[in-house]
Design a protein around this motif. Structure first.
Motif, PDB file in Angstrom:
ATOM      1  N   GLY A  35      45.273  43.983  28.441  1.00  0.00           N
ATOM      2  CA  GLY A  35      43.909  43.658  28.866  1.00  0.00           C
ATOM      3  C   GLY A  35      43.658  42.178  28.948  1.00  0.00           C
ATOM      4  O   GLY A  35      43.027  41.657  29.870  1.00  0.00           O
ATOM      5  N   VAL A  36      44.151  41.445  27.964  1.00  0.00           N
ATOM      6  CA  VAL A  36      43.988  39.995  27.965  1.00  0.00           C
ATOM      7  C   VAL A  36      44.758  39.364  29.111  1.00  0.00           C
ATOM      8  O   VAL A  36      44.302  38.406  29.755  1.00  0.00           O
ATOM      9  CB  VAL A  36      44.414  39.418  26.607  1.00  0.00           C
ATOM     10  N   ARG A  37      45.935  39.877  29.395  1.00  0.00           N
ATOM     11  CA  ARG A  37      46.748  39.315  30.470  1.00  0.00           C
ATOM     12  C   ARG A  37      46.114  39.569  31.840  1.00  0.00           C
ATOM     13  O   ARG A  37      46.227  38.729  32.747  1.00  0.00           O
ATOM     14  CB  ARG A  37      48.158  39.923  30.426  1.00  0.00           C
ATOM     15  N   LEU A  38      45.386  40.732  32.028  1.00  0.00           N
ATOM     16  CA  LEU A  38      44.831  41.066  33.338  1.00  0.00           C
ATOM     17  C   LEU A  38      43.460  40.446  33.602  1.00  0.00           C
ATOM     18  O   LEU A  38      42.991  40.446  34.745  1.00  0.00           O
ATOM     19  CB  LEU A  38      44.706  42.590  33.463  1.00  0.00           C
ATOM     20  N   THR A  39      42.784  39.947  32.557  1.00  0.00           N
ATOM     21  CA  THR A  39      41.430  39.391  32.736  1.00  0.00           C
ATOM     22  C   THR A  39      41.379  38.282  33.772  1.00  0.00           C
ATOM     23  O   THR A  39      40.480  38.268  34.639  1.00  0.00           O
ATOM     24  CB  THR A  39      40.887  38.895  31.387  1.00  0.00           C
ATOM     25  N   PRO A  40      42.243  37.291  33.784  1.00  0.00           N
ATOM     26  CA  PRO A  40      42.167  36.242  34.818  1.00  0.00           C
ATOM     27  C   PRO A  40      42.294  36.796  36.228  1.00  0.00           C
ATOM     28  O   PRO A  40      41.586  36.348  37.145  1.00  0.00           O
ATOM     29  CB  PRO A  40      43.326  35.306  34.462  1.00  0.00           C
ATOM     30  N   PHE A  41      43.143  37.798  36.421  1.00  0.00           N
ATOM     31  CA  PHE A  41      43.295  38.370  37.754  1.00  0.00           C
ATOM     32  C   PHE A  41      42.025  39.086  38.203  1.00  0.00           C
ATOM     33  O   PHE A  41      41.617  39.012  39.362  1.00  0.00           O
ATOM     34  CB  PHE A  41      44.490  39.342  37.761  1.00  0.00           C
ATOM     35  N   VAL A  42      41.357  39.803  37.266  1.00  0.00           N
ATOM     36  CA  VAL A  42      40.106  40.496  37.602  1.00  0.00           C
ATOM     37  C   VAL A  42      39.026  39.509  38.003  1.00  0.00           C
ATOM     38  O   VAL A  42      38.269  39.705  38.967  1.00  0.00           O
ATOM     39  CB  VAL A  42      39.647  41.364  36.420  1.00  0.00           C
ATOM     40  N   VAL A  43      38.928  38.389  37.242  1.00  0.00           N
ATOM     41  CA  VAL A  43      37.922  37.363  37.564  1.00  0.00           C
ATOM     42  C   VAL A  43      38.179  36.785  38.940  1.00  0.00           C
ATOM     43  O   VAL A  43      37.261  36.562  39.747  1.00  0.00           O
ATOM     44  CB  VAL A  43      37.927  36.270  36.478  1.00  0.00           C
ATOM     45  N   VAL A  44      39.417  36.523  39.268  1.00  0.00           N
ATOM     46  CA  VAL A  44      39.757  35.963  40.580  1.00  0.00           C
ATOM     47  C   VAL A  44      39.399  36.939  41.691  1.00  0.00           C
ATOM     48  O   VAL A  44      38.861  36.557  42.742  1.00  0.00           O
ATOM     49  CB  VAL A  44      41.261  35.588  40.617  1.00  0.00           C
ATOM     50  N   ILE A  45      39.684  38.233  41.483  1.00  0.00           N
ATOM     51  CA  ILE A  45      39.380  39.240  42.512  1.00  0.00           C
ATOM     52  C   ILE A  45      37.866  39.345  42.752  1.00  0.00           C
ATOM     53  O   ILE A  45      37.394  39.399  43.885  1.00  0.00           O
ATOM     54  CB  ILE A  45      39.960  40.609  42.101  1.00  0.00           C
ATOM     55  N   ILE A  46      37.055  39.355  41.657  1.00  0.00           N
ATOM     56  CA  ILE A  46      35.589  39.446  41.799  1.00  0.00           C
ATOM     57  C   ILE A  46      35.042  38.234  42.528  1.00  0.00           C
ATOM     58  O   ILE A  46      34.173  38.338  43.410  1.00  0.00           O
ATOM     59  CB  ILE A  46      34.938  39.591  40.417  1.00  0.00           C
ATOM     60  N   ALA A  47      35.535  37.040  42.196  1.00  0.00           N
ATOM     61  CA  ALA A  47      35.086  35.827  42.874  1.00  0.00           C
ATOM     62  C   ALA A  47      35.443  35.862  44.343  1.00  0.00           C
ATOM     63  O   ALA A  47      34.658  35.442  45.212  1.00  0.00           O
ATOM     64  CB  ALA A  47      35.699  34.605  42.191  1.00  0.00           C
ATOM     65  N   ALA A  48      36.612  36.384  44.675  1.00  0.00           N
ATOM     66  CA  ALA A  48      37.025  36.456  46.074  1.00  0.00           C
ATOM     67  C   ALA A  48      36.137  37.426  46.852  1.00  0.00           C
ATOM     68  O   ALA A  48      35.735  37.150  47.989  1.00  0.00           O
ATOM     69  CB  ALA A  48      38.493  36.879  46.158  1.00  0.00           C
ATOM     70  N   VAL A  49      35.807  38.580  46.244  1.00  0.00           N
ATOM     71  CA  VAL A  49      34.931  39.542  46.920  1.00  0.00           C
ATOM     72  C   VAL A  49      33.544  38.962  47.145  1.00  0.00           C
ATOM     73  O   VAL A  49      32.933  39.119  48.211  1.00  0.00           O
ATOM     74  CB  VAL A  49      34.846  40.837  46.086  1.00  0.00           C
ATOM     75  N   ALA A  50      32.978  38.278  46.120  1.00  0.00           N
ATOM     76  CA  ALA A  50      31.647  37.669  46.264  1.00  0.00           C
ATOM     77  C   ALA A  50      31.655  36.628  47.375  1.00  0.00           C
ATOM     78  O   ALA A  50      30.717  36.537  48.183  1.00  0.00           O
ATOM     79  CB  ALA A  50      31.224  37.057  44.941  1.00  0.00           C
ATOM     80  N   ALA A  51      32.703  35.808  47.418  1.00  0.00           N
ATOM     81  CA  ALA A  51      32.786  34.803  48.470  1.00  0.00           C
ATOM     82  C   ALA A  51      32.879  35.453  49.842  1.00  0.00           C
ATOM     83  O   ALA A  51      32.272  34.993  50.818  1.00  0.00           O
ATOM     84  CB  ALA A  51      33.985  33.885  48.213  1.00  0.00           C
ATOM     85  N   GLY A  52      33.622  36.552  49.946  1.00  0.00           N
ATOM     86  CA  GLY A  52      33.743  37.250  51.220  1.00  0.00           C
ATOM     87  C   GLY A  52      32.427  37.829  51.684  1.00  0.00           C
ATOM     88  O   GLY A  52      32.063  37.756  52.855  1.00  0.00           O
ATOM     89  N   VAL A  53      31.670  38.445  50.743  1.00  0.00           N
ATOM     90  CA  VAL A  53      30.355  39.004  51.103  1.00  0.00           C
ATOM     91  C   VAL A  53      29.402  37.911  51.562  1.00  0.00           C
ATOM     92  O   VAL A  53      28.655  38.066  52.543  1.00  0.00           O
ATOM     93  CB  VAL A  53      29.775  39.783  49.908  1.00  0.00           C
ATOM     94  N   LEU A  54      29.390  36.799  50.860  1.00  0.00           N
ATOM     95  CA  LEU A  54      28.528  35.676  51.246  1.00  0.00           C
ATOM     96  C   LEU A  54      28.901  35.146  52.614  1.00  0.00           C
ATOM     97  O   LEU A  54      28.030  34.876  53.465  1.00  0.00           O
ATOM     98  CB  LEU A  54      28.633  34.570  50.184  1.00  0.00           C
ATOM     99  N   PHE A  55      30.163  34.993  52.863  1.00  0.00           N
ATOM    100  CA  PHE A  55      30.631  34.503  54.154  1.00  0.00           C
ATOM    101  C   PHE A  55      30.237  35.466  55.268  1.00  0.00           C
ATOM    102  O   PHE A  55      29.765  35.071  56.335  1.00  0.00           O
ATOM    103  CB  PHE A  55      32.155  34.320  54.093  1.00  0.00           C
ATOM    104  N   TRP A  56      30.403  36.777  55.011  1.00  0.00           N
ATOM    105  CA  TRP A  56      30.049  37.793  56.020  1.00  0.00           C
ATOM    106  C   TRP A  56      28.546  37.803  56.294  1.00  0.00           C
ATOM    107  O   TRP A  56      28.100  37.932  57.420  1.00  0.00           O
ATOM    108  CB  TRP A  56      30.497  39.158  55.517  1.00  0.00           C
ATOM    109  N   GLY A  57      27.736  37.667  55.228  1.00  0.00           N
ATOM    110  CA  GLY A  57      26.294  37.666  55.426  1.00  0.00           C
ATOM    111  C   GLY A  57      25.812  36.480  56.224  1.00  0.00           C
ATOM    112  O   GLY A  57      24.905  36.587  57.050  1.00  0.00           O
TER     113      GLY A  57
END
Length: 226
Positions: A35-57
């Motif tokens: 769980g500790v090892r995967l946390t940075p990857f999850v944060v990066v994925i969420i930030a990428a999705v938010a940036a994509g939604v903002l860009f699309w909007g």
């Protein structure tokens, strides 16, 4: 002569420090959980999705539509508030108009009351309605004879009841007997003091002729003819 040191490492007995554990020890970290090892990857994925939604909007115009929807909602709310305020003002205006309308009958009655003296004093009615001086001399307790000079049975009684209804307390219907009848319906009065009463009786019965006739036997005599 120097003593030769024949003792070495192997000449000492083994202890716990001669068998160290396998792997890194000391400042090295141990194994971390998944769980500790995967946390940075999850944060990066969420930030990428938010940036994509903002860009699309931004580039698709959806953000502008959402902003316009909020502005339209605010405008409709303001319109509803203005309409409610206007309706309240109309209700107050209607209530004030109703109060004015309810007060108008009293004002009309006051106007009619104030106009009545002048109307009663008009020349067209002065010949039928007694003057104030004559009205003060009307005696509704005076003896009034109502003579039926016609062939209509009960005519005198009907006219006498009209006088009673008007407040005269001593009106008596009768037949003419030996009385000399006039040529038309007339109200006779005996003395000058009976003139006001005779005129008032004539007005009540709708008789136009009022004459003085001394010796008629009653203060006022009504003779009904055809």
């Amino acid at each position: 002569m120097a003593r030769k040191d024949s003792e070495g490492y192997d000449s000492y007995p083994k202890d716990a420090y001669d068998d160290p554990p396998q792997g890194p020890v000391g400042v090295h970290r141990g194994a971390r959980p998944w769980g500790v090892r995967l946390t940075p990857f999850v944060v990066v994925i969420i930030a990428a999705v938010a940036a994509g939604v903002l860009f699309w909007g931004i580039f698709s115009g959806e953000a502008a539509n959402l902003l316009r929807g909020r502005v339209s909602s605010s405008a409709s709310s303001s319109a509803q508030v203005a309409q409610t305020t206007k309706a309240a003002g109309e209700d107050e205006s209607t209530a004030s108009a109703g109060a004015d309308a309810s007060a108008s009958p009293n004002e009309s009655a006051s106007s009619d009351a104030s106009a009545s003296p002048s109307e009663s004093a008009s020349p067209s009615e002065s010949s039928q309605v007694p003057t104030p001086e004559e009205s003060q001399q009307v005696n509704k307790a005076a003896a009034i004879s109502v003579v039926n000079g016609t062939a209509q049975e009960g005519y005198a009684s009907t006219e006498a009841q009209k006088l009673v209804a008007d407040g005269y307390t001593n009106a008596t219907p009768m037949n003419p007997g030996d009385m000399a009848l006039p040529g038309q319906t007339v109200v006779w009065y005996q003395n000058d003091a009976d003139l006001a009463t005779a005129q008032a009786v004539a007005n009540t019965l709708g008789i136009a002729t009022v004459e003085q006739a001394p010796g008629i036997g009653a203060p006022v005599v009504v003779v009904l003819m055809q």
